[in-house]
Design a protein around this motif. Structure first.
Motif, short mmCIF file in Angstrom:
data_model
loop_
_atom_site.label_atom_id
_atom_site.label_comp_id
_atom_site.label_asym_id
_atom_site.label_seq_id
_atom_site.Cartn_x
_atom_site.Cartn_y
_atom_site.Cartn_z
N PRO A 108 1.92 12.22 -1.60
CA PRO A 108 0.54 12.51 -1.18
C PRO A 108 -0.46 12.54 -2.31
O PRO A 108 -1.66 12.37 -2.08
CB PRO A 108 0.67 13.88 -0.51
CG PRO A 108 1.86 14.50 -1.16
CD PRO A 108 2.81 13.37 -1.42
N ASN A 109 -0.01 12.77 -3.53
CA ASN A 109 -0.94 12.89 -4.65
C ASN A 109 -0.97 11.66 -5.54
O ASN A 109 -1.54 11.68 -6.63
CB ASN A 109 -0.57 14.12 -5.50
CG ASN A 109 -0.64 15.41 -4.70
OD1 ASN A 109 -1.59 15.61 -3.95
ND2 ASN A 109 0.36 16.27 -4.85
N ASP A 110 -0.34 10.58 -5.08
CA ASP A 110 -0.31 9.35 -5.87
C ASP A 110 -1.67 8.65 -5.76
O ASP A 110 -2.08 8.24 -4.67
CB ASP A 110 0.80 8.44 -5.35
CG ASP A 110 1.08 7.28 -6.29
OD1 ASP A 110 0.23 6.97 -7.14
OD2 ASP A 110 2.16 6.67 -6.17
N THR A 111 -2.35 8.51 -6.88
CA THR A 111 -3.68 7.91 -6.87
C THR A 111 -3.65 6.40 -7.04
O THR A 111 -4.68 5.74 -6.90
CB THR A 111 -4.55 8.52 -7.99
OG1 THR A 111 -3.89 8.31 -9.24
CG2 THR A 111 -4.76 10.01 -7.75
N SER A 112 -2.48 5.83 -7.36
CA SER A 112 -2.40 4.37 -7.48
C SER A 112 -2.51 3.75 -6.09
O SER A 112 -2.07 4.34 -5.10
CB SER A 112 -1.09 3.96 -8.14
OG SER A 112 0.02 4.38 -7.36
N PRO A 113 -3.10 2.56 -6.00
CA PRO A 113 -3.26 1.94 -4.67
C PRO A 113 -1.90 1.60 -4.06
O PRO A 113 -1.09 0.91 -4.68
CB PRO A 113 -4.08 0.68 -4.96
CG PRO A 113 -3.86 0.39 -6.41
CD PRO A 113 -3.65 1.71 -7.07
N ARG A 114 -1.66 2.12 -2.88
CA ARG A 114 -0.41 1.84 -2.18
C ARG A 114 -0.72 1.10 -0.89
O ARG A 114 -1.69 1.41 -0.20
CB ARG A 114 0.35 3.13 -1.87
CG ARG A 114 0.87 3.85 -3.10
CD ARG A 114 1.84 4.96 -2.69
NE ARG A 114 1.18 6.00 -1.91
CZ ARG A 114 1.80 6.77 -1.02
NH1 ARG A 114 3.08 6.59 -0.77
NH2 ARG A 114 1.14 7.71 -0.37
N VAL A 115 0.12 0.13 -0.57
CA VAL A 115 -0.10 -0.66 0.65
C VAL A 115 1.25 -1.05 1.24
O VAL A 115 2.19 -1.40 0.53
CB VAL A 115 -0.94 -1.93 0.36
CG1 VAL A 115 -0.27 -2.83 -0.67
CG2 VAL A 115 -1.23 -2.70 1.64
N VAL A 116 1.35 -0.91 2.54
CA VAL A 116 2.51 -1.38 3.29
C VAL A 116 1.99 -2.25 4.43
O VAL A 116 0.81 -2.20 4.79
CB VAL A 116 3.35 -0.21 3.85
CG1 VAL A 116 3.98 0.59 2.73
CG2 VAL A 116 2.51 0.68 4.75
N GLY A 117 2.87 -3.06 4.98
CA GLY A 117 2.42 -3.95 6.05
C GLY A 117 3.54 -4.27 7.02
O GLY A 117 4.72 -4.09 6.72
N THR A 118 3.16 -4.75 8.16
CA THR A 118 4.12 -5.26 9.13
C THR A 118 3.41 -6.24 10.05
O THR A 118 2.18 -6.30 10.10
CB THR A 118 4.78 -4.13 9.94
OG1 THR A 118 5.94 -4.63 10.60
CG2 THR A 118 3.83 -3.56 10.99
N LEU A 119 4.22 -7.01 10.78
CA LEU A 119 3.69 -8.02 11.69
C LEU A 119 4.10 -7.66 13.11
O LEU A 119 5.23 -7.26 13.36
CB LEU A 119 4.23 -9.40 11.30
CG LEU A 119 3.65 -10.62 12.02
CD1 LEU A 119 3.58 -11.80 11.06
CD2 LEU A 119 4.47 -11.00 13.24
N PHE A 120 3.15 -7.83 14.04
CA PHE A 120 3.38 -7.47 15.44
C PHE A 120 2.89 -8.62 16.31
O PHE A 120 1.77 -9.09 16.15
CB PHE A 120 2.63 -6.19 15.77
CG PHE A 120 2.75 -5.74 17.21
CD1 PHE A 120 3.90 -5.11 17.65
CD2 PHE A 120 1.72 -5.94 18.11
CE1 PHE A 120 4.02 -4.69 18.97
CE2 PHE A 120 1.82 -5.53 19.42
CZ PHE A 120 2.98 -4.90 19.86
N GLN A 121 3.74 -9.08 17.22
CA GLN A 121 3.37 -10.21 18.09
C GLN A 121 2.98 -9.72 19.47
O GLN A 121 3.66 -8.88 20.06
CB GLN A 121 4.53 -11.20 18.20
CG GLN A 121 4.23 -12.39 19.10
CD GLN A 121 5.26 -13.49 18.98
OE1 GLN A 121 5.35 -14.16 17.96
NE2 GLN A 121 6.04 -13.68 20.03
N VAL A 122 1.88 -10.25 19.98
CA VAL A 122 1.40 -9.91 21.32
C VAL A 122 1.73 -11.07 22.25
O VAL A 122 1.15 -12.15 22.15
CB VAL A 122 -0.12 -9.64 21.32
CG1 VAL A 122 -0.62 -9.42 22.74
CG2 VAL A 122 -0.44 -8.43 20.46
N SER A 123 2.68 -10.83 23.16
CA SER A 123 3.11 -11.88 24.08
C SER A 123 2.71 -11.61 25.53
O SER A 123 2.65 -12.53 26.33
CB SER A 123 4.63 -12.05 24.01
OG SER A 123 5.04 -12.42 22.71
N ASN A 124 2.46 -10.34 25.86
CA ASN A 124 2.17 -10.00 27.26
C ASN A 124 1.26 -8.78 27.31
O ASN A 124 0.86 -8.23 26.28
CB ASN A 124 3.47 -9.75 28.02
CG ASN A 124 4.39 -8.77 27.29
OD1 ASN A 124 3.95 -7.70 26.87
ND2 ASN A 124 5.65 -9.14 27.12
#
Length: 674
Positions: free
Chosen positions: A408-424
């Motif tokens: 919680p106190n990490d000031t360095s830029p952190r980024v995570v990601g994921t992909l989600f497909q919309v089919s219906n």
């Protein structure tokens, strides 16, 4: 007495633990009434209870509301619900264990049961359970109000109360627990978060080969993201889907495209494509189709440029589908790609205590690194069920919150990601709930892929390694290659042709790794039909018999063309006994419907000859038309005339000599007789 107390304590422990084993990916648990209560509790219509909506981000001393789905119960009389709060989750690994195996601990606080019949209901008739969390006892009797509020007094935790907590709704009748429903809440800190976790959420439009379904999915996707404009996300739309949409005459589809273009023009919104269709890069390479990788990526980029009305200076960022090999990385780097999103199962895990929350560099042999952002498999698992929109979004959001709380106190830029497909439509509901949650979170900041890669400079990236890939099943590219050559040949004669361009796009579509073999062959058949149709528009005159009376003549060959543009080709004529003074290969240009080519031929002798004529494309690789012509020559050559006259002269001399010999013999016979 001591034995009795021990037995009572064991009974209480069993009573609390029995409902604490919810499914890892849903809000429900199976309802299993005991044999003694079966007669008083009607059998449920479904096999679960669940929390259908509720808050993910919670403040202390603030009233919140959970919507309970009790449709599995035949009735609500005599049934009450209470809430149990469990200890704050200490790490993401603990969060994932709970999601997979359920709760194994005892609650730290709970609320008194409240009768379902006392709760208010939403428009669909679902009970609404108000609740409040606090470190101090309530200042007023919350359960005695007309609309009761379940109060949970948590153990004193200030100033470190913020974090992710499992919250369990327990349904009871009398002393019998008949079902539970799990959700997670994230207690917000009292002070503002200065360094939130950046979340690069990539939403994928599917390509199934069914235009109607694909455009319907695109419409659902666009509606969902347009309803949540504050979420900065990236849309990954295959070029083929954009092409189908732009070619559609449907007013609904045109409205979708207008809405999509408007959405893309807002700051923080991004549209990318990872090729004309999703392809498996290792499979293409192992099938000998490495050059098709470039064609797929360029065709996809061109389609996106056409839709956005802007020039894209590079390939990417790309969301790589189906894995990556070292050779694929070299290919992407050589084509100008620099930023890719890749599933974390395709690279060697980093030996870090916490989840990977920065891009990393991937070295290639072409002197240029790729920057890789992980498609987090844990986040993908959170939203894999697609059966309960609220719970899927709740799991994803609290998982992201837990990644934040791990550091919680990490000031360095952190980024995570994921992909989600919309089919219906159900996927669209999940997407809507996710965007609502993450865009309102104090711990999470949604960013586009471009922004995600720009957060960390290249010199600060760690180097990663690709995992050794499993063998990829190659497919037979024979028919694909044959059609590719045919289309290239016809293009060499016609130049840019809309029919041939469409056939080329169908070829690219056939390589999609999301298609079944049957659908892949369907696109190949469409390309074959175009090749057959285009080549049939040029024809040579049908078989004819020509009679020539001279040894050197000009043979006319008629060619018809249905093209409205010039067709350039090469006419090749062959014969085993005739010769062609100007050669047997004649370049031709068909500028109109009828063209006649005059070809000099030379017949050495009289007789019957056969000429074969074939019209090839400019590159000489494809015969678009052919015919055969019968030639009857009645012309005499000088040699034949001399020989004929000589023969007559010899015959005449022989006749004269024979006559003289006969005359002498007759005269001798007369003298001898006399």
């Amino acid at each position: 007495m001591l034995v009795v107390m021990v037995i009572i304590l064991i009974g209480i422990l069993v009573l609390h633990q029995s409902p604490h084993k919810p499914s890892a990916s849903t809000t429900n648990t199976t309802i299993k009434p005991s044999q003694s209560t079966t007669s008083t509790i009607p059998a449920p219509q479904e096999d679960y209870l669940q929390v259908s909506t509720g808050p993910t981000w919670v403040h202390l001393d603030t009233t919140q509301s959970l919507t309970l789905d009790t449709s599995s119960l035949a009735g609500q009389n005599g049934i009450a619900v209470s809430l149990e709060l469990f200890s704050k989750i200490q790490s993401r690994s603990e969060f994932q264990v709970i999601m997979k195996y359920g709760l194994k601990s005892l609650p730290i606080a709970s609320s008194p049961p409240v009768d379902l019949n006392r709760l208010s209901h939403d428009a669909a008739g679902k009970p609404l359970l108000n609740f409040e969390l606090s470190e101090t006892a309530p200042s007023r009797p919350l359960l005695n109000q007309p609309v009761p509020t379940s109060f949970i007094q948590i153990p004193y935790c200030s100033p470190n109360c913020s974090g992710v907590y499992p919250l369990l709704a327990v349904f009871v009748q009398g002393s019998q627990i008949i079902g539970t429903a799990l959700t997670d809440i994230a207690l917000e800190p009292s002070s503002q978060v200065s360094s939130p976790l950046n979340f690069a959420f990539v939403v994928q439009a599917p390509f199934t080969g069914n235009s109607v379904n694909d455009l319907n999915s695109l419409s659902l996707l666009v509606s969902a993201v347009s309803a949540n404009p504050s979420a900065n996300i990236t849309l990954n739309i295959p070029g083929m889907v954009l092409q189908e949409a732009e070619a559609s005459h449907s007013s609904t589809v045109k409205s979708t495209l207008d809405q999509l273009l408007s959405w893309s023009q807002k700051p923080g919104h991004q549209i990318i494509n990872s090729g004309f269709v999703p392809v498996n890069l290792p499979q293409l390479r192992s099938s000998g189709l490495n050059t098709s990788i470039s064609e797929e990526l360029v065709a996809g980029r061109n389609q996106t440029e056409q839709f956005l009305h802007q020039h894209l200076t590079s390939l990417g960022p790309l969301a790589v589908h189906g894995g990556l090999t070292f050779q694929n990385a070299d290919t992407l780097a050589s084509l100008g790609a620099s930023d890719i999103m890749l599933s974390d199962k395709y690279f060697v895990p980093f030996s870090e205590k916490f989840s990977l929350s920065q891009p990393f560099a991937l070295a290639t042999s072409v002197g240029k690194n790729l920057t890789v952002l992980a498609d987090d498999s844990g986040l993908k698992a959170d939203i894999s069920s697609r059966s309960q929109p609220y719970r899927d979004a709740n799991q994803l959001s609290t998982d992201l919150a837990q990644i934040y709380f791990d550091q919680p106190n990490d000031t360095s830029p952190r980024v995570v990601g994921t992909l989600f497909q919309v089919s219906n439509s159900q996927d669209a509901q999940v997407l809507t709930q996710i965007l609502t949650d993450v865009s309102s979170s104090p711990f999470i900041k949604t960013v586009s892929l471009n922004k995600a890669f720009a957060l960390t400079s290249a010199d600060q990236l760690s180097y990663g390694k690709l995992a050794t890939p499993a063998p990829y099943l190659a497919f037979d590219p024979t028919r694909f290659n044959s059609l590719t050559n045919d289309i290239a040949a016809l293009t060499s004669s016609l130049g840019q042709n809309s029919d041939l361009t469409g056939a080329q796009y169908n070829l690219l579509a056939s390589l999609s790794s999301t298609l079944s073999p049957k659908n892949s062959n369907r696109f190949l058949n469409l390309s074959q039909a175009v090749v057959n149709n285009v080549s049939s528009k040029v024809s040579l005159a049908s078989n004819k018999a020509f009679t020539v009376t001279a040894r050197s003549v000009h043979l006319p060959i008629a060619i018809t063309s249905q093209f409205k543009v010039p067709f350039k080709g090469i006419l090749v004529i062959t014969s085993d006994r005739l010769s062609f003074p100007n050669g047997n290969t004649i370049p031709v240009t068909l500028n109109g419907p009828n063209t006649t080519i005059s070809i000099p031929i030379y017949a050495e002798t009289l007789g019957l000859y056969l000429i074969t004529a074939k019209l090839f494309t400019t590159n000489g690789q494809f015969a678009v038309a052919n015919t055969s012509i019968e030639i009857r020559s009645t012309a005499f050559s000088a040699v034949s005339i001399v020989l004929t006259l000589g023969a007559f002269l010899v015959l005449g001399l022989w006749w004269i000599q024979s006559f003289r010999r006969g005359h002498r013999r007759n005269r001798r016979l007369v003298r001898e007789k006399n």
